[in-house]
Design a protein around this motif. Structure first.
Motif, short mmCIF file in Angstrom:
data_model
loop_
_atom_site.label_atom_id
_atom_site.label_comp_id
_atom_site.label_asym_id
_atom_site.label_seq_id
_atom_site.Cartn_x
_atom_site.Cartn_y
_atom_site.Cartn_z
N PHE A 145 0.83 -1.20 0.00
CA PHE A 145 0.00 0.00 0.00
C PHE A 145 0.87 1.25 0.00
N GLY A 146 2.04 1.15 0.65
CA GLY A 146 2.98 2.27 0.60
C GLY A 146 3.42 2.54 -0.83
N THR A 147 3.71 1.47 -1.55
CA THR A 147 4.13 1.62 -2.94
C THR A 147 3.00 2.24 -3.77
N ALA A 148 1.78 1.74 -3.56
CA ALA A 148 0.64 2.28 -4.29
C ALA A 148 0.48 3.77 -4.03
N LEU A 149 0.66 4.14 -2.78
CA LEU A 149 0.50 5.54 -2.37
C LEU A 149 1.59 6.42 -2.98
N VAL A 150 2.83 5.93 -2.89
CA VAL A 150 3.97 6.73 -3.36
C VAL A 150 3.94 6.87 -4.89
N THR A 151 3.52 5.77 -5.57
CA THR A 151 3.54 5.82 -7.03
C THR A 151 2.30 6.52 -7.60
N ALA A 152 1.29 6.74 -6.77
CA ALA A 152 0.05 7.36 -7.28
C ALA A 152 0.30 8.70 -8.00
N PRO A 153 1.12 9.57 -7.45
CA PRO A 153 1.34 10.84 -8.16
C PRO A 153 2.24 10.70 -9.40
N ILE A 154 2.96 9.58 -9.49
CA ILE A 154 3.91 9.39 -10.60
C ILE A 154 3.21 8.75 -11.80
N LEU A 155 2.29 7.83 -11.52
CA LEU A 155 1.68 7.02 -12.58
C LEU A 155 0.99 7.84 -13.69
N PRO A 156 0.28 8.92 -13.34
CA PRO A 156 -0.35 9.69 -14.43
C PRO A 156 0.67 10.13 -15.48
N GLY A 157 1.92 10.26 -15.09
CA GLY A 157 2.98 10.63 -16.02
C GLY A 157 3.17 9.61 -17.14
N ILE A 158 2.81 8.36 -16.86
CA ILE A 158 2.92 7.35 -17.92
C ILE A 158 1.53 6.97 -18.43
N GLY A 159 0.58 7.79 -18.14
CA GLY A 159 -0.75 7.60 -18.71
C GLY A 159 -1.62 6.63 -17.95
N VAL A 160 -1.31 6.42 -16.67
CA VAL A 160 -2.13 5.51 -15.86
C VAL A 160 -2.76 6.30 -14.72
N THR A 161 -4.06 6.16 -14.57
CA THR A 161 -4.71 6.79 -13.43
C THR A 161 -5.06 5.69 -12.43
N PRO A 162 -4.33 5.63 -11.31
CA PRO A 162 -4.57 4.55 -10.36
C PRO A 162 -5.98 4.65 -9.79
N ASN A 163 -6.63 3.54 -9.75
CA ASN A 163 -7.98 3.48 -9.20
C ASN A 163 -8.19 2.10 -8.58
N PHE A 164 -8.12 2.08 -7.27
CA PHE A 164 -8.22 0.79 -6.59
C PHE A 164 -9.61 0.54 -6.03
N THR A 165 -10.59 1.30 -6.52
CA THR A 165 -11.92 1.16 -5.94
C THR A 165 -12.54 -0.20 -6.26
N LYS A 166 -12.10 -0.80 -7.35
CA LYS A 166 -12.62 -2.11 -7.70
C LYS A 166 -12.15 -3.13 -6.64
N PRO A 167 -13.05 -3.89 -6.02
CA PRO A 167 -12.64 -4.83 -4.95
C PRO A 167 -11.54 -5.79 -5.40
N ALA A 168 -11.60 -6.22 -6.66
CA ALA A 168 -10.61 -7.17 -7.13
C ALA A 168 -9.20 -6.59 -7.05
N TYR A 169 -9.05 -5.31 -7.32
CA TYR A 169 -7.73 -4.67 -7.25
C TYR A 169 -7.25 -4.59 -5.80
N LEU A 170 -8.18 -4.16 -4.93
CA LEU A 170 -7.84 -4.09 -3.50
C LEU A 170 -7.43 -5.47 -2.99
N LEU A 171 -8.20 -6.47 -3.40
CA LEU A 171 -7.91 -7.84 -2.97
C LEU A 171 -6.54 -8.29 -3.45
N ALA A 172 -6.18 -7.88 -4.68
CA ALA A 172 -4.87 -8.26 -5.21
C ALA A 172 -3.76 -7.66 -4.37
N LEU A 173 -3.95 -6.41 -3.92
CA LEU A 173 -2.92 -5.77 -3.07
C LEU A 173 -2.80 -6.52 -1.74
#
Lengths: 285, 319
Positions: A145-173
């Motif tokens: 979760f630390g990694t997810a948090l830290v990379t959240a502001p960086i990811l849009p730079g490569i065209g990815v908008t992090p969105n973990f609202t989907k339960p499957a994504y949260l479960l994967a973490l």
């Protein structure tokens, strides 16, 4: 010993209650043992630093940025991937630590002190599993979760908008943290069977790193599909499904679902712990 | 109270402990003696369930050690100073062991003070000397304020002050009504510490008696004789009317090869025999039988590992 005028005159903790062996006490004991060793601190620090560092590195250098953006369909899974990619390395730290938790005691002779205090032995083994498993799970959660948090502001730079609202994504973490803990417990059980640090670490790494490669080579040579399906039930391959980034998307056929992967790795741990428990009961310390 | 009944432990085909029966009683110090490899440490490990008995049983205060609800309160055990993780500090080791029974900081500080480890309590055990490791092992044994103490070679590696400390600690704990069972190679130490002695040889009990009886077993009083003709005198003494009971023990000292000890004859008789044979005596001194002597004569046939093949040379009889 100023107060030992009779056999039970001293209540060790100063209260009136006499000391008694309890599983809660064993858990406390194992917690003190775990955190009072440098190897523990180093391994956990390594997991956190490598985990987050690797995620940041990938987020900064991913070629997706130059490939004209990331398709909407895999935006979420890419974010999961970034947060869990380092598990391939950090799992090794968990394996080494899990092994040392028990083989360190056999190597130094500490196990005799442990078994003198817990003569029925198995509560000590399960205490170790619970304390090490839980601690590693929490460290895994913090890392991922630390990694997810830290990379959240960086990811849009490569065209990815992090969105973990989907339960499957949260479960994967969460599954990633579970994998880290269960792989470590696998090594702990193996350590309890082998009892020597070097041998136990080597066999654990063999099962996790070498066996899958052997399976790939064999299936490539023989073209036998069953080898590939069997290989997906190996501890590491099954466990890795717990944080598979394709979770939630159409799980391609031939792969275990995350919950199946979890159950397979759990079964491996349980089987090995059963063998370890039987041997621990039987052998001389 | 420790009770062993027909207790046996085989390692493969080797009998480490062979149908041993004994009782270690409360309120006194019981010494556990025997040559290397006699099975002392194995017996002690069997008492606390670290080794599984091949057959027979051993109970502590009426129950197998594993059946107790608070094992550390029943038996405090020092098996060897190395049963400690070297990467941990002394205080963390004691906290970890104590935590299993809910024994907390207060008692840990008490046993650290009691064993004189205050200055090194926060240092890693890996850097400890043998003596400090021994003190830490004893501290751990005392954690549960146990009714029974099992100490394997507790004075091993201790300085003279430490040896005296262990001795007075053992005596004090025994006077409080506890059961104290300790092994040692230092027979002289046992004479000062123990009330009762169990001697083990090749896995079997070869003596189980009060200290005084063990000493008497050696043939009682010894006479120290110094003569320029030790061989002739030995031959002469062996050929007397009491020849079968007379033992001549060669000197253990290479500095004084002309000194030896005789048991079975009194000083007057030895003097008369020597005079009639014309053998000059430079010294003729009755000395009290020592535990050391008793132990040697008890175990001379039971020694597992002879030094070189001439052992038990130093004190052995040459008849």
């Amino acid at each position: 010993m100023s107060t030992t005028t009779a056999q039970h005159s001293v209540s060790a903790d100063g209260a009136d209650r006499l000391p008694v062996l309890t599983f809660g006490g064993i858990l406390r004991s194992e917690w003190i043992k775990l955190v009072s060793l440098r190897s523990t601190i180093w391994c956990y620090a390594l997991i956190v630093v490598v985990g987050i560092g690797f995620g940041v590195l990938i987020a900064l250098t991913s070629p997706a940025a130059t490939a004209g953006g990331v398709p909407d369909a895999i935006q979420g899974s890419t974010a999961v991937q970034v947060a869990t990619l380092a598990l391939g390395f950090t799992a090794l730290a968990s394996v080494v630590l899990g092994t040392l938790v028990i083989t360190g005691e056999y190597g130094t002779g500490m196990i005799r002190s442990t078994f003198a205090a817990v003569p029925t032995r198995l509560p000590a083994l399960f205490g170790k599993v619970v304390v090490f498993g839980t601690t590693t799970f929490v460290v895994g959660l913090v890392t991922i979760f630390g990694t997810a948090l830290v990379t959240a502001p960086i990811l849009p730079g490569i065209g990815v908008t992090p969105n973990f609202t989907k339960p499957a994504y949260l479960l994967a973490l969460v599954g990633g943290a579970g994998y880290l803990a269960l792989v470590g417990v696998f090594a702990l059980a193996l350590g309890a069977i082998v009892r020597h640090s070097a041998g136990a670490i080597a066999s654990a790494l063999g099962v996790i790193l070498v066996l899958p490669t052997v399976a790939i080579i064999l299936s490539a040579i023989t073209q036998a599909e069953w080898i590939q399906s069997a290989a997906s039930f190996l501890p590491d391959a099954a466990g890795a499904r717990m944080f598979a980034s394709t979770a939630g998307e159409a799980a391609s056929s031939g792969f275990l679902a995350p919950w199946q992967g979890f159950l397979v790795l759990l079964a491996w741990d349980a089987a090995l712990l059963l063998v370890a428990a039987v041997l621990m009961k039987r052998r001389d310390a | 109270m420790i009770e062993a009944r027909e207790l046996s432990k085989y390692y493969g085909r080797k009998k480490a402990v062979d149908a041993v029966s004994f009782t270690v009683r409360p309120g006194m110090v019981t010494g556990f003696l025997g040559p290397n490899g006699a099975g002392k440490s194995t017996t002690m490990r069997l008492i606390v369930g670290l080794d599984r008995a091949t057959s027979g049983s051993v109970t502590v205060n009426g129950k197998p050690y594993t059946a107790h609800r608070a094992p550390l309160r029943e038996v405090g055990v020092l098996l060897d100073a190395k049963a400690i993780h070297t990467g941990r500090s002394a205080v963390n080791h004691l906290l970890a062991v104590g935590a299993t029974h809910g024994i907390g900081r207060k008692r840990v500080d008490e046993v650290i003070g009691l064993t004189g480890l205050d200055s090194v309590a926060r240092k890693r055990v890996g850097g400890f000397s043998l003596g400090m490791g021994q003190r830490l092992g004893i501290a751990a044994a005392l954690l549960g304020d146990p009714a029974t103490l099992v100490l394997d070679e507790p004075v091993n590696g201790l300085d003279p002050e430490g040896v005296m400390w262990v001795r007075s600690l053992a005596r004090q704990l025994a006077s409080e009504g506890r059961t104290i069972f300790l092994s040692s190679h230092l027979m002289s130490e046992m004479a000062l510490t123990a009330d009762h002695i169990i001697v083990l040889g090749r896995g079997r009990v070869i003596a189980d008696a009060p200290v005084a009886d063990i000493v008497a077993l050696s043939g009682g009083t010894l006479v120290r004789v110094r003569t320029p003709h030790p061989a002739r005198l030995a031959e002469l003494l062996a050929s007397t009317e009491l020849g079968t009971q007379v033992q001549v023990h060669a000197s253990s000292s290479t500095i004084e090869p002309d000194v030896f000890q005789v048991s079975g004859l009194d000083a007057a008789r030895i003097g008369e025999l020597a005079a009639s044979a014309g053998i000059a005596l430079h010294e003729l001194t009755p000395v009290a039988g020592s535990l050391e002597q008793a132990y040697m004569s008890l175990t001379q046939d039971e020694v597992e590992y002879h030094a070189g093949g001439t052992a038990p040379a130093s004190e052995g009889a040459f008849r």
